[in-house]
Scaffold this motif. Structure first.
Motif, mmCIF file in Angstrom:
data_model
loop_
_atom_site.group_PDB
_atom_site.id
_atom_site.type_symbol
_atom_site.label_atom_id
_atom_site.label_comp_id
_atom_site.label_asym_id
_atom_site.label_seq_id
_atom_site.Cartn_x
_atom_site.Cartn_y
_atom_site.Cartn_z
ATOM 1 N N LEU A 222 1.038 -1.204 -0.034
ATOM 2 C CA LEU A 222 -0.147 0.193 -0.048
ATOM 3 C C LEU A 222 1.591 1.248 -0.187
ATOM 4 C CD1 LEU A 222 -2.587 -1.175 2.542
ATOM 5 C CD2 LEU A 222 -2.799 -1.546 0.600
ATOM 6 N N GLU A 223 0.668 2.195 -1.108
ATOM 7 C CA GLU A 223 1.568 3.171 -0.947
ATOM 8 C C GLU A 223 -0.019 4.381 -1.263
ATOM 9 O OE1 GLU A 223 4.114 4.230 -0.493
ATOM 10 O OE2 GLU A 223 4.949 2.030 -0.081
ATOM 11 N N PRO A 224 0.302 5.480 -0.146
ATOM 12 C CA PRO A 224 1.617 5.493 1.588
ATOM 13 C C PRO A 224 0.377 4.544 2.084
ATOM 14 C CG PRO A 224 -0.537 7.111 1.111
ATOM 15 C CD PRO A 224 -0.781 6.369 -0.384
ATOM 16 N N ARG A 225 1.287 4.212 3.223
ATOM 17 C CA ARG A 225 0.661 3.177 3.584
ATOM 18 C C ARG A 225 -0.235 3.849 5.071
ATOM 19 N NH1 ARG A 225 4.957 0.679 6.773
ATOM 20 N NH2 ARG A 225 5.911 -0.634 5.282
ATOM 21 N N PRO A 226 -1.235 3.562 5.200
ATOM 22 C CA PRO A 226 -2.613 3.783 5.872
ATOM 23 C C PRO A 226 -1.910 4.043 7.369
ATOM 24 C CG PRO A 226 -3.504 1.488 5.098
ATOM 25 C CD PRO A 226 -2.240 2.079 4.187
ATOM 26 N N PRO A 227 -1.575 5.350 7.692
ATOM 27 C CA PRO A 227 -1.235 5.798 9.015
ATOM 28 C C PRO A 227 -2.132 5.107 10.609
ATOM 29 C CG PRO A 227 -1.828 7.688 8.492
ATOM 30 C CD PRO A 227 -1.857 6.783 7.105
ATOM 31 N N ILE A 228 -1.920 4.939 11.436
ATOM 32 C CA ILE A 228 -3.288 4.842 12.394
ATOM 33 C C ILE A 228 -3.468 6.362 13.313
ATOM 34 C CG2 ILE A 228 -3.088 3.526 14.941
ATOM 35 C CD1 ILE A 228 -1.876 1.536 14.073
ATOM 36 N N LEU A 229 -4.583 6.700 13.198
ATOM 37 C CA LEU A 229 -4.654 8.361 13.598
ATOM 38 C C LEU A 229 -4.344 8.687 14.746
ATOM 39 C CD1 LEU A 229 -5.864 11.027 12.153
ATOM 40 C CD2 LEU A 229 -8.363 10.294 12.763
ATOM 41 N N GLY A 230 -4.767 7.153 15.455
ATOM 42 C CA GLY A 230 -4.786 7.535 17.112
ATOM 43 C C GLY A 230 -5.704 6.097 17.678
ATOM 44 N N PHE A 231 -5.493 6.146 18.972
ATOM 45 C CA PHE A 231 -5.835 5.319 19.904
ATOM 46 C C PHE A 231 -6.335 5.230 20.763
ATOM 47 C CE2 PHE A 231 -2.159 2.163 21.052
ATOM 48 C CZ PHE A 231 -1.869 1.778 19.192
ATOM 49 N N VAL A 232 -7.987 5.067 20.733
ATOM 50 C CA VAL A 232 -9.478 6.106 21.366
ATOM 51 C C VAL A 232 -9.681 4.308 22.506
ATOM 52 C CG1 VAL A 232 -10.849 6.396 21.348
ATOM 53 C CG2 VAL A 232 -10.291 6.348 19.038
ATOM 54 N N PRO A 233 -9.342 5.459 24.057
ATOM 55 C CA PRO A 233 -9.764 4.588 24.859
ATOM 56 C C PRO A 233 -11.667 3.910 25.037
ATOM 57 C CG PRO A 233 -8.328 5.949 25.725
ATOM 58 C CD PRO A 233 -8.335 6.423 24.352
ATOM 59 N N SER A 234 -12.200 3.271 25.406
ATOM 60 C CA SER A 234 -13.487 2.899 25.360
ATOM 61 C C SER A 234 -14.383 2.631 26.555
ATOM 62 C CB SER A 234 -14.026 2.286 24.031
ATOM 63 O OG SER A 234 -13.695 0.671 23.952
ATOM 64 N N MET A 235 -15.611 2.890 26.793
ATOM 65 C CA MET A 235 -16.144 2.464 27.806
ATOM 66 C C MET A 235 -15.410 2.692 28.932
ATOM 67 S SD MET A 235 -18.033 -0.931 25.690
ATOM 68 C CE MET A 235 -16.253 -1.573 25.282
ATOM 69 N N TYR A 236 -14.602 4.281 29.145
ATOM 70 C CA TYR A 236 -14.408 4.345 29.890
ATOM 71 C C TYR A 236 -15.351 4.355 31.625
ATOM 72 C CZ TYR A 236 -11.674 6.613 34.252
ATOM 73 O OH TYR A 236 -11.145 7.109 34.460
ATOM 74 N N ASP A 237 -14.648 3.702 33.172
ATOM 75 C CA ASP A 237 -15.862 4.042 33.883
ATOM 76 C C ASP A 237 -15.035 4.641 35.009
ATOM 77 O OD1 ASP A 237 -17.235 4.332 35.983
ATOM 78 O OD2 ASP A 237 -18.497 1.813 35.507
ATOM 79 N N SER A 238 -14.595 5.894 35.078
ATOM 80 C CA SER A 238 -14.045 6.589 36.747
ATOM 81 C C SER A 238 -13.680 5.332 37.825
ATOM 82 C CB SER A 238 -14.300 8.345 36.648
ATOM 83 O OG SER A 238 -15.102 7.769 36.982
ATOM 84 N N LYS A 239 -15.388 5.275 37.792
ATOM 85 C CA LYS A 239 -15.487 4.655 39.552
ATOM 86 C C LYS A 239 -14.633 3.027 39.720
ATOM 87 C CE LYS A 239 -20.541 6.631 39.534
ATOM 88 N NZ LYS A 239 -21.267 6.673 40.118
ATOM 89 N N ILE A 240 -13.964 2.811 38.496
ATOM 90 C CA ILE A 240 -13.899 1.014 38.027
ATOM 91 C C ILE A 240 -11.990 1.679 38.368
ATOM 92 C CG2 ILE A 240 -13.171 -1.161 37.174
ATOM 93 C CD1 ILE A 240 -15.552 0.091 35.632
ATOM 94 N N ALA A 241 -11.330 0.968 39.576
ATOM 95 C CA ALA A 241 -10.104 0.999 39.937
ATOM 96 C C ALA A 241 -9.839 0.661 38.372
ATOM 97 C CB ALA A 241 -9.936 -0.095 40.798
ATOM 98 N N MET A 242 -9.406 -0.297 38.156
ATOM 99 C CA MET A 242 -8.658 -0.909 36.886
ATOM 100 C C MET A 242 -9.099 -0.016 35.592
ATOM 101 S SD MET A 242 -9.635 -5.279 35.036
ATOM 102 C CE MET A 242 -11.233 -4.551 34.420
ATOM 103 N N HIS A 243 -10.056 0.245 35.510
ATOM 104 C CA HIS A 243 -9.937 1.883 34.387
ATOM 105 C C HIS A 243 -9.213 2.478 34.532
ATOM 106 C CE1 HIS A 243 -14.527 0.047 32.542
ATOM 107 N NE2 HIS A 243 -13.449 -0.891 32.327
ATOM 108 N N ARG A 244 -9.213 2.821 35.676
ATOM 109 C CA ARG A 244 -8.219 4.098 35.952
ATOM 110 C C ARG A 244 -6.686 3.669 35.670
ATOM 111 N NH1 ARG A 244 -11.274 4.170 41.079
ATOM 112 N NH2 ARG A 244 -9.899 4.381 41.868
ATOM 113 N N GLN A 245 -6.552 2.787 36.544
ATOM 114 C CA GLN A 245 -5.114 1.887 36.398
ATOM 115 C C GLN A 245 -4.953 2.109 35.037
ATOM 116 O OE1 GLN A 245 -4.597 -2.207 38.043
ATOM 117 N NE2 GLN A 245 -2.326 -1.730 37.660
#
Length: 261
Positions: free
Chosen positions: A175-198
């Motif tokens: 592929l030319e040009p190679r499609p770049p990764i625009l970004g990561f999007v953290p999803s379904m984040y719940d700030s009340k869940i310690a694992m999510h915050r970590q």
């Protein structure tokens, strides 16, 4: 030249369709025409967009078939919002098996968009939950890639593997040009869940090591489910809800790319 954004993940339930729908609505609200292409046999976009199942001849299954002659069937959604959908169909999975043995099977979607171009400023390709021929087609057709990441160990660990897959596959497909990764999007984040915050705290270092931009998290909210029950994005369901603004930064970057192109 239009922007083609593939929404990729190597697992199900990570928010691909949620991201696709709400990003489409956000970008269209700034005056751009957006097409949503549903490559997922599960047809999640039908639910999010308030659509009934369509006949196979009016879906992405027909677009990828050998008989396609350019008669795209796109359905306008959300009261002339500027967003149109080419719906998914369960037989897309069967088409994928045929693409494996078809000449230029990996490039079928890219070939369709080149020979029978759509007039939209932005095309968002909602991919299946597994890495396979349909996802390869999305990568080959895309100008950019966006990766939603659920805040769980398996999903985060798989993010590096997905980046490597994108790089390797783009190289193999030449592929030319190679499609770049625009970004990561953290999803379904719940700030009340310690694992999510970590895990959210760990993501900046991971993204930096991979040289991938990290977008603000999309929060977990029952209002997404409530909105989807009516087939509308949360921005139309509850415009003042905090989650309605979770897609603003991504949309801003996408709009800049559209204008640049």
């Amino acid at each position: 030249m239009q922007l083609r954004l593939a929404i990729l993940a190597n697992a199900g339930g990570v928010g691909k369709s949620t991201l696709s729908v709400h990003l489409a609505y956000e970008v269209s609200g700034q005056g751009f025409k957006v097409a949503l292409l549903d490559l997922d046999p599960q047809r999640s976009l039908d639910v999010f967009c308030g659509l009934e199942g369509a006949d196979v001849t009016e879906t992405m299954a027909h677009v990828l078939s050998k008989d396609f002659k350019g008669n795209w069937k796109l359905v306008p959604v959300w009261d002339n919002s500027g967003v149109e959908v080419c719906q998914g169909h369960p037989t897309v999975a069967e088409i994928a098996n045929d693409l494996v043995i078809r000449k230029r099977g990996e490039y079928t979607l890219a070939d369709r968009l080149k020979k029978y171009p759509l007039p939209h400023d932005l095309i968002i390709i909602d991919c299946p939950a597994t890495i396979g021929m349909l996802t390869i087609n999305a990568l080959a057709a895309a100008t950019h890639v966006l990766v939603p990441i659920q805040l769980e160990m398996k999903a985060i660990a798989g993010s590096a593997e997905l980046v490597e897959w994108c790089v390797t596959s783009a190289s193999e497909l030449q592929l030319e040009p190679r499609p770049p990764i625009l970004g990561f999007v953290p999803s379904m984040y719940d700030s009340k869940i310690a694992m999510h915050r970590q895990y959210l705290d760990q993501l900046p270092d991971i993204a930096a090591q991979l040289e991938i931009k990290l977008y603000p998290a999309v929060r977990s909210s029952n209002e997404f489910k409530n909105a989807s029950a009516y087939g509308i994005p949360i921005q139309k369901w509850r415009q003042l809800h905090p989650a309605a603004k979770d897609f603003t930064k991504i949309a801003s970057d996408v709009v800049k790319l559209i204008k640049h192109k």
